[in-house]
Motif scaffolding. Structure first.
Motif, PDB file in Angstrom:
ATOM      1  N   VAL A 188       0.832  -1.202   0.000  1.00 40.92           N
ATOM      2  CA  VAL A 188       0.000   0.000   0.000  1.00 40.92           C
ATOM      3  C   VAL A 188       0.865   1.248   0.000  1.00 40.92           C
ATOM      4  N   ASN A 189       1.856   1.283   0.872  1.00 47.13           N
ATOM      5  CA  ASN A 189       2.820   2.379   0.932  1.00 47.13           C
ATOM      6  C   ASN A 189       4.067   1.859   1.639  1.00 47.13           C
ATOM      7  N   ARG A 190       5.010   2.743   1.941  1.00 51.38           N
ATOM      8  CA  ARG A 190       6.267   2.265   2.517  1.00 51.38           C
ATOM      9  C   ARG A 190       6.105   1.757   3.944  1.00 51.38           C
ATOM     10  N   HIS A 191       4.946   1.980   4.555  1.00 51.50           N
ATOM     11  CA  HIS A 191       4.716   1.509   5.922  1.00 51.50           C
ATOM     12  C   HIS A 191       3.880   0.228   5.988  1.00 51.50           C
ATOM     13  N   PHE A 192       3.213  -0.118   4.918  1.00 51.92           N
ATOM     14  CA  PHE A 192       2.117  -1.066   5.056  1.00 51.92           C
ATOM     15  C   PHE A 192       1.980  -1.966   3.834  1.00 51.92           C
ATOM     16  N   THR A 193       1.976  -3.301   4.076  1.00 48.35           N
ATOM     17  CA  THR A 193       1.756  -4.284   3.018  1.00 48.35           C
ATOM     18  C   THR A 193       0.772  -5.329   3.511  1.00 48.35           C
ATOM     19  N   VAL A 194      -0.030  -5.832   2.595  1.00 50.84           N
ATOM     20  CA  VAL A 194      -0.969  -6.893   2.919  1.00 50.84           C
ATOM     21  C   VAL A 194      -0.751  -8.029   1.921  1.00 50.84           C
ATOM     22  N   HIS A 195      -0.824  -9.262   2.380  1.00 47.59           N
ATOM     23  CA  HIS A 195      -0.714 -10.400   1.485  1.00 47.59           C
ATOM     24  C   HIS A 195      -1.684 -11.481   1.946  1.00 47.59           C
ATOM     25  N   ALA A 196      -2.132 -12.298   1.000  1.00 48.87           N
ATOM     26  CA  ALA A 196      -3.155 -13.297   1.294  1.00 48.87           C
ATOM     27  C   ALA A 196      -2.954 -14.507   0.399  1.00 48.87           C
ATOM     28  N   ASN A 197      -3.444 -15.644   0.857  1.00 50.69           N
ATOM     29  CA  ASN A 197      -3.478 -16.823   0.009  1.00 50.69           C
ATOM     30  C   ASN A 197      -4.662 -17.694   0.391  1.00 50.69           C
ATOM     31  N   ARG A 198      -5.060 -18.526  -0.551  1.00 51.37           N
ATOM     32  CA  ARG A 198      -6.159 -19.471  -0.330  1.00 51.37           C
ATOM     33  C   ARG A 198      -5.829 -20.758  -1.070  1.00 51.37           C
ATOM     34  N   SER A 199      -6.189 -21.890  -0.476  1.00 55.29           N
ATOM     35  CA  SER A 199      -6.064 -23.170  -1.158  1.00 55.29           C
ATOM     36  C   SER A 199      -7.356 -23.957  -0.989  1.00 55.29           C
ATOM     37  N   ALA A 213       6.513   1.759  11.368  1.00 51.06           N
ATOM     38  CA  ALA A 213       6.698   3.213  11.415  1.00 51.06           C
ATOM     39  C   ALA A 213       7.601   3.524  12.599  1.00 51.06           C
ATOM     40  N   GLY A 214       8.681   4.259  12.317  1.00 47.16           N
ATOM     41  CA  GLY A 214       9.601   4.612  13.397  1.00 47.16           C
ATOM     42  C   GLY A 214      10.224   3.361  13.999  1.00 47.16           C
ATOM     43  N   ARG A 215      10.090   3.218  15.300  1.00 44.22           N
ATOM     44  CA  ARG A 215      10.688   2.089  16.008  1.00 44.22           C
ATOM     45  C   ARG A 215       9.769   0.871  16.092  1.00 44.22           C
ATOM     46  N   TRP A 216       8.520   1.007  15.624  1.00 43.63           N
ATOM     47  CA  TRP A 216       7.530  -0.044  15.820  1.00 43.63           C
ATOM     48  C   TRP A 216       7.298  -0.841  14.545  1.00 43.63           C
ATOM     49  N   THR A 217       7.105  -2.153  14.716  1.00 39.04           N
ATOM     50  CA  THR A 217       6.680  -3.037  13.632  1.00 39.04           C
ATOM     51  C   THR A 217       5.638  -3.996  14.186  1.00 39.04           C
ATOM     52  N   VAL A 218       4.529  -4.143  13.459  1.00 38.98           N
ATOM     53  CA  VAL A 218       3.463  -5.052  13.868  1.00 38.98           C
ATOM     54  C   VAL A 218       3.171  -6.015  12.722  1.00 38.98           C
ATOM     55  N   THR A 272       2.440 -10.311  16.236  1.00 41.24           N
ATOM     56  CA  THR A 272       3.786 -10.072  16.764  1.00 41.24           C
ATOM     57  C   THR A 272       4.073  -8.585  16.720  1.00 41.24           C
ATOM     58  N   VAL A 273       4.569  -8.045  17.831  1.00 36.26           N
ATOM     59  CA  VAL A 273       4.913  -6.632  17.936  1.00 36.26           C
ATOM     60  C   VAL A 273       6.402  -6.508  18.242  1.00 36.26           C
ATOM     61  N   ASP A 274       7.114  -5.710  17.426  1.00 37.66           N
ATOM     62  CA  ASP A 274       8.541  -5.456  17.626  1.00 37.66           C
ATOM     63  C   ASP A 274       8.760  -3.991  17.968  1.00 37.66           C
ATOM     64  N   TYR A 275       9.695  -3.731  18.872  1.00 38.91           N
ATOM     65  CA  TYR A 275      10.083  -2.358  19.195  1.00 38.91           C
ATOM     66  C   TYR A 275      11.605  -2.263  19.167  1.00 38.91           C
ATOM     67  N   ARG A 276      12.149  -1.387  18.338  1.00 46.50           N
ATOM     68  CA  ARG A 276      13.595  -1.195  18.235  1.00 46.50           C
ATOM     69  C   ARG A 276      14.038  -0.224  19.314  1.00 46.50           C
ATOM     70  N   LEU A 277      14.608  -0.777  20.394  1.00 43.10           N
ATOM     71  CA  LEU A 277      15.021   0.043  21.523  1.00 43.10           C
ATOM     72  C   LEU A 277      16.209   0.916  21.162  1.00 43.10           C
ATOM     73  N   MET A 278      17.150   0.355  20.398  1.00 44.62           N
ATOM     74  CA  MET A 278      18.305   1.080  19.889  1.00 44.62           C
ATOM     75  C   MET A 278      18.825   0.304  18.690  1.00 44.62           C
TER      76      MET A 278
END
Length: 628
Positions: free
Chosen positions: A514-525, A551-556, A584-590
């Motif tokens: 969608v933009n540099r912050h956000f992507t969506v992907h899907a599959n079906r079988s 965005a920034g230090r956060w990734t979800v 899953t939530v990631d935070y880049r502390l440093m």
């Protein structure tokens, strides 16, 4: 269930709209599994899905299998608990692809070499660790021309990590969570001049969510490479893992002392060459195992008495592989190769009272069996025009017990534009009976078993339009001589060839940045199986929606998987359908230090994958990852 699925998808859409996700639909992906040589996937007739290291590690899974279950349509892996797959009774980790499983009908490879417990001919799920993987390439459909027996349904090739940039890189991670679960991993990579190395070690354990279901594992991985010249490289790799797993029995029939002690390992030495118009390699490899299993006891098992014997087995598969790819003229690639494998197994019981050994019913009552396999193959690929490629392959495989097998494969690839491709393939796959199937049942064994065989026909389409890419496959396969249990001609119970079955289905994938912050992907079988011939661990429908926001230090990362009409192996149980939501939530502390937390089954779904083994409700893990 449908309402829960809709709510879960909506929730994920709010929480995480997007991703810098590795695109498994990339049209210009270079792969090695479909041709031995590094090749642009647009020129290969088979369907190859690539899961890169970023995808494998973004949810901090120590095993590759949970990621494959989500990201590869048509592939499903059985599971039993928070951590650990185990083996034997109550074991899981079976890789099912398009309804083919139940042994090693899907071949797991490490750098193109087979890795499985060869007495029983099945993969060992706990041996396939993320710490060793640079990426995983999955071929859906037969790959028997290149890889022989057991690749009848497809292959899962773990391409191992190699340091490509000069310098030193070290990573340390650790986490803890539900049911006393902990995991830790350390890796170091070096490249200096012509030398490169990767060394990694891991430890993990869990009490799991049921009594008598503890799991503990530790292992290590080593990969050493040296550039002999600009055109020649040498590499030595090895990995070993040991795990202790307890089998709690079905919920209605619990067990005591059902413990498993398993060691698996691989060693591989390769010399490869890379010239203009000429690429190849020769390798010597082995995979081996040592297993000690107590099948346990309970009110409905062994008269509620401890078992007097422990099952023991040893196995080793040692092989030599050679291939060379050459370009005879413009637009041509010709691959010729040869394989040899020596397969050894020894199964026996040991008395718990005095340690005496009782061999099981292998050849002449020795408990031992040997198989030798030789094979040669050729694959011819030709660009007829700039947009049209044809491919034809043929293998002859001979085994001293099962005899010879001819394996053909044909394919056509059309590229109407640089951003699209149309593929049509027809190929044969086969699987020689395992040692267990040949010898374990009946006093006379089952040595008249024939090899399993199938033909697979597939049509696929891929296209990229700007930031949006999508793909679709339709397939039909017909298999014959599948091995199952029954009454042999001599009137004894044992393994027999049970006849034919047909599977058909489709697989869909899509990804949108969608933009540099956000992507969506899907599959079906979707998988259609003949009534009365359903395979355990093969759902009719599987839908997955994954999203990543950063965005920034956060990734979800968030993912929702809906599984419908899953046969769990019990004819008396209804088909299972359930919806799983993982976040899953990631935070880049440093720089170099990340903190993370992961929640699985956040809707607290009650479900089973193996009949009688309820899966855990909501679970959590949290930890850190430090890169030096």
């Amino acid at each position: 269930m449908k309402k829960l699925t809709f709510l879960a998808i909506a929730l994920c859409g709010v929480v995480a709209k997007g991703s810098a996700q590795t695109d498994s639909l990339a049209l210009h992906e270079v792969v090695v599994t479909g041709s031995r040589q590094a090749t642009d996937v647009r020129y290969l007739p088979m369907n190859v899905t690539v899961i890169g290291r970023d995808q494998l590690t973004e949810n901090h899974q120590s095993s590759i299998l949970p990621t494959l279950t989500q990201e590869v349509p048509g592939l499903y892996v059985s599971s039993r608990g928070v951590m650990g797959y185990g083996v034997s009774g109550g074991g899981s980790g079976a890789v099912n692809l398009r309804g083919l499983s139940g042994g090693s009908r899907v071949l797991v490879l490490i750098d193109g070499h087979p890795q499985y417990a060869n007495i029983f001919d099945h993969p060992i799920g706990d041996a396939y660790q993320t710490m060793m993987a640079d990426r995983v390439e999955v071929v859906s459909g037969p790959a028997a021309v290149l890889y022989g027996s057991n690749a009848m349904g497809g292959v899962v090739n773990i391409v191992t990590r190699k340091m490509t940039d000069d310098g030193v890189r070290t990573n340390v991670s650790a986490s803890a969570g539900s049911y006393g679960s902990v995991q830790a991993e350390v890796s170091n990579q070096v490249r200096q001049g012509r030398f490169n190395s990767t060394v990694a070690a891991q430890y993990r354990r869990s009490d799991n969510h049921r009594p008598n279901m503890g799991f503990e594992q530790y292992g290590g991985y080593l990969n050493l490479g040296y550039d002999l010249s600009d055109n020649w490289q040498a590499r030595l790799s090895a990995d070993v893992t040991h795990f202790n797993a307890s089998h709690p029995g079905q919920i209605t029939s619990p067990l005591e002392e059902a413990d498993q002690y398993i060691t698996r390992g691989t060693v591989n030495a390769t010399v490869s060459n890379h010239f203009d118009g000429l690429d190849g390699a020769v390798s010597v490899y082995t995979n081996f195992g040592r297993h000690k299993i107590n099948d346990g006891y309970g009110p409905q098992s062994n008269n509620n008495q401890p078992r007097p014997n422990l099952f023991r087995s040893k196995d080793a598969l040692t092989g030599v592989s050679f291939y060379e790819t050459m370009q005879l003229f413009e637009g041509n690639h010709l691959t010729v190769g040869a394989d040899y494998q020596h397969i050894y197994g020894y199964a026996y019981n040991t008395s718990r009272a005095d340690g005496s050994v009782v061999p099981l019913n292998f050849k002449a009552g020795t408990g031992k069996s040997y198989r030798n396999e030789w094979a040669g193959y050729v694959d011819f690929r030709q660009d007829l025009t700039s947009w049209l490629t044809v491919d034809a392959g043929l293998r002859y495989d001979w085994q001293n017990i099962s005899g010879g097998e001819w394996v053909p494969q044909f394919g056509v690839v059309a590229r109407p534009a640089d951003n699209s491709q149309l593929k049509l393939t027809a190929g044969k796959g086969f699987r020689n009976p395992s040692m267990m199937e040949l010898y374990f049942y009946g006093t006379n064994g089952n040595i008249d078993l024939e090899a399993e065989r199938l033909w697979n026909y597939e049509l696929s389409w891929r296209q990229r339009i700007g930031n949006f890419s999508y793909g679709a496959n339709v397939f039909y396969l017909k298999a014959d001589n599948l091995v199952g249990t029954g009454i042999k001609p001599d009137g004894q119970p044992g393994r027999i060839n049970t006849g034919a079955f047909e599977n058909a289905g489709y697989e869909l994938q899509a990804s949108y940045r969608v933009n540099r912050h956000f992507t969506v992907h899907a599959n079906r079988s979707f998988l259609h199986q003949e009534e009365g011939k359903e395979q355990m661990g093969a759902p009719r429908y599987v839908d997955y929606l994954g999203m990543k926001w950063n965005a920034g230090r956060w990734t979800v990362n968030a993912g929702t998987q809906y599984v419908s009409d899953l046969y769990t192996g019990s004819a008396t149980e209804p088909l299972q359908s359930f919806c799983l939501v993982n976040v899953t939530v990631d935070y880049r502390l440093m720089d170099g230090l990340q903190l993370w937390a992961r929640g699985e089954n956040q809707l607290r779904q009650k479900y089973e994958i193996n009949a009688g083994y309820p899966m855990p409700l909501a679970t959590f893990m949290a930890g850190f990852s430090l890169e030096l």
